[in-house]
Design a protein around this motif. Structure first.
Motif, mmCIF file in Angstrom:
data_model
loop_
_atom_site.group_PDB
_atom_site.id
_atom_site.type_symbol
_atom_site.label_atom_id
_atom_site.label_comp_id
_atom_site.label_asym_id
_atom_site.label_seq_id
_atom_site.Cartn_x
_atom_site.Cartn_y
_atom_site.Cartn_z
ATOM 1 N N VAL A 281 0.829 -1.209 0.000
ATOM 2 C CA VAL A 281 0.000 0.000 0.000
ATOM 3 C C VAL A 281 0.863 1.258 0.000
ATOM 4 O O VAL A 281 1.765 1.416 0.829
ATOM 5 N N ARG A 282 0.554 2.158 -0.937
ATOM 6 C CA ARG A 282 1.115 3.513 -0.938
ATOM 7 C C ARG A 282 0.004 4.472 -0.500
ATOM 8 O O ARG A 282 -1.094 4.440 -1.053
ATOM 9 N N CYS A 283 0.302 5.321 0.476
ATOM 10 C CA CYS A 283 -0.679 6.263 1.004
ATOM 11 C C CYS A 283 -0.321 7.677 0.568
ATOM 12 O O CYS A 283 0.781 8.151 0.847
ATOM 13 N N LEU A 284 -1.243 8.340 -0.121
ATOM 14 C CA LEU A 284 -1.041 9.744 -0.467
ATOM 15 C C LEU A 284 -1.603 10.588 0.663
ATOM 16 O O LEU A 284 -2.813 10.559 0.949
ATOM 17 N N ILE A 285 -0.726 11.341 1.318
ATOM 18 C CA ILE A 285 -1.073 12.101 2.512
ATOM 19 C C ILE A 285 -0.884 13.584 2.256
ATOM 20 O O ILE A 285 0.166 14.013 1.764
ATOM 21 N N ARG A 286 -1.879 14.377 2.604
ATOM 22 C CA ARG A 286 -1.759 15.825 2.462
ATOM 23 C C ARG A 286 -0.685 16.356 3.411
ATOM 24 O O ARG A 286 -0.616 15.943 4.560
ATOM 25 N N PRO A 287 0.194 17.236 2.965
ATOM 26 C CA PRO A 287 1.247 17.779 3.835
ATOM 27 C C PRO A 287 0.667 18.357 5.126
ATOM 28 O O PRO A 287 -0.288 19.130 5.102
ATOM 29 N N LEU B 20 1.914 1.507 10.635
ATOM 30 C CA LEU B 20 1.538 0.472 9.673
ATOM 31 C C LEU B 20 2.623 0.336 8.602
ATOM 32 O O LEU B 20 3.350 1.286 8.292
ATOM 33 N N ASP B 21 2.723 -0.848 8.033
ATOM 34 C CA ASP B 21 3.743 -1.139 7.029
ATOM 35 C C ASP B 21 3.281 -0.640 5.663
ATOM 36 O O ASP B 21 2.848 -1.408 4.797
ATOM 37 N N VAL B 22 3.350 0.681 5.487
ATOM 38 C CA VAL B 22 2.901 1.302 4.244
ATOM 39 C C VAL B 22 3.947 2.293 3.763
ATOM 40 O O VAL B 22 4.800 2.749 4.532
ATOM 41 N N GLU B 23 3.880 2.628 2.472
ATOM 42 C CA GLU B 23 4.695 3.709 1.917
ATOM 43 C C GLU B 23 3.894 4.997 2.019
ATOM 44 O O GLU B 23 2.755 5.066 1.538
ATOM 45 N N ILE B 24 4.456 5.997 2.667
ATOM 46 C CA ILE B 24 3.767 7.279 2.805
ATOM 47 C C ILE B 24 4.380 8.281 1.842
ATOM 48 O O ILE B 24 5.586 8.516 1.841
#
Length: 330
Positions: free
Chosen positions: A28-34, A44-48
């Motif tokens: 999972v890649r998570c797109l996170i607002r700055p 969690l084992d994710v790419e942020i």
């Protein structure tokens, strides 16, 4: 699915979608607002990946090397001092994700819409995915943006993007950190601030079931189709009594107010928010106009085509109450 992108991954529904995907051993890649609060996915084992859905370059980077996109990023609010951002994010942000997904050759997009984008059948009749939208005159910006963005998503599906739409009903459960407007209903009841109800009804569902529905839509949904993710239709008064019962407030008196009184009261609350506090009111006239309808929905299509199963809503409400209490919301 091997590697996916989840926008809105730190949000209430999004964080549960992330957990559901991880349980199925999906990368999972998570797109996170700055600057966004990421406590829901911390550890969690994710790419942020940081980036705003309004930033085209950031969106393009985010869709690279993933086979599936779950687009959940949206503004959900009953009141804003300036409504421009809800249109920018819910419409232009969605366009950016969909264009990038189409250009990148993404195998599948699961687009998170809402039952707000589906029409309301008369009286207590139940709506389904085919019920024409008929909420143009409410003055409810969230409802309108969800419908307009859903129509754009469907136009992408009609032009070659493998896209499935999911329409969650009113979700409840743990990890509602904002809280969302739906979670705020429970918080207000727990605090004793909300003791009045009016005619109308909603469809409630566990947020963890909504997350499961997203994943099943990716695996089994038909391109260009809508799937309602809802569990039980319940009147507003019955819902408040359910929350009181699960919270241990069986003896609390609740009062049904005439609709004109609710509209007048919320109009006053909105004026205070607009000109005094700059903070969201408990409710607004457009929200009351929408919620005073019977927002009842049929989940047959999701149960049959996605093989969805739903847990008892009593468990959902109980878990939501427990989480809010344990984290100091009430």
């Amino acid at each position: 699915m091997k590697k996916v992108l989840v926008t809105g991954a730190a949000g209430f529904i999004g964080s549960h979608v992330v957990r559901e995907l991880l349980d199925k051993n999906v990368e999972v890649r998570c797109l996170i607002r700055p600057g966004e609060n990421i406590s829901n996915i911390q550890g969690l084992d994710v790419e942020i990946m940081e980036g705003d859905v309004l930033d085209i370059a950031a969106v393009w980077r985010a869709v690279q090397d993933v086979d599936t996109v779950f687009h959940l990023a949206a503004v959900f609010s009953i009141w804003m001092k300036d409504w421009s951002r809800i249109y920018e994010v819910n419409l232009q942000g969605s366009r950016n994700i969909l264009w990038a997904s189409l250009r990148a050759g993404t195998a599948r997009v699961v687009y998170t819409s809402s039952i707000a984008a589906i029409g309301i059948a008369p009286g207590t009749m139940v709506s389904n995915e085919q019920t024409p939208f008929n909420q143009y005159t409410l003055g409810n910006h969230y409802v309108l943006t969800k419908y307009l963005s859903q129509q754009e998503a469907l136009s992408f599906a009609a032009n070659g993007l493998d896209l499935v739409v999911v329409n969650p009903c009113f979700p409840f459960g743990p990890n509602d950190i904002m809280p969302t407007p739906t979670g705020q209903i429970i918080v207000d009841i727990l605090k004793g601030l909300s003791r009045m109800y009016f005619k109308g009804g909603i469809n409630i569902v566990d947020v963890r079931d909504v997350a499961k529905g997203h994943v099943l839509a990716a695996l089994k949904g038909k391109p260009g189709n809508l799937y309602i993710l809802g569990s039980r239709n319940i009147s507003t008064g019955e819902f408040m009594r359910l929350v009181c019962r699960e919270a241990g407030f069986e003896e609390r008196r609740l009062f049904r107010l005439p609709l004109p009184a609710m509209k007048a009261g919320t109009a006053l609350l909105k004026l205070v928010s607009d000109y005094v506090t700059d903070k969201p009111p408990m409710s607004t006239p457009p929200e009351i106009r929408y919620a005073s309808q019977y927002l009842y929905f049929d989940n047959t299509k999701a149960r049959q085509e996605l093989e969805m199963e739903f847990r008892p809503v009593e468990d959902s409400v109980r878990d939501s109450i427990r989480w809010f209490r344990e984290h100091g919301y009430a």
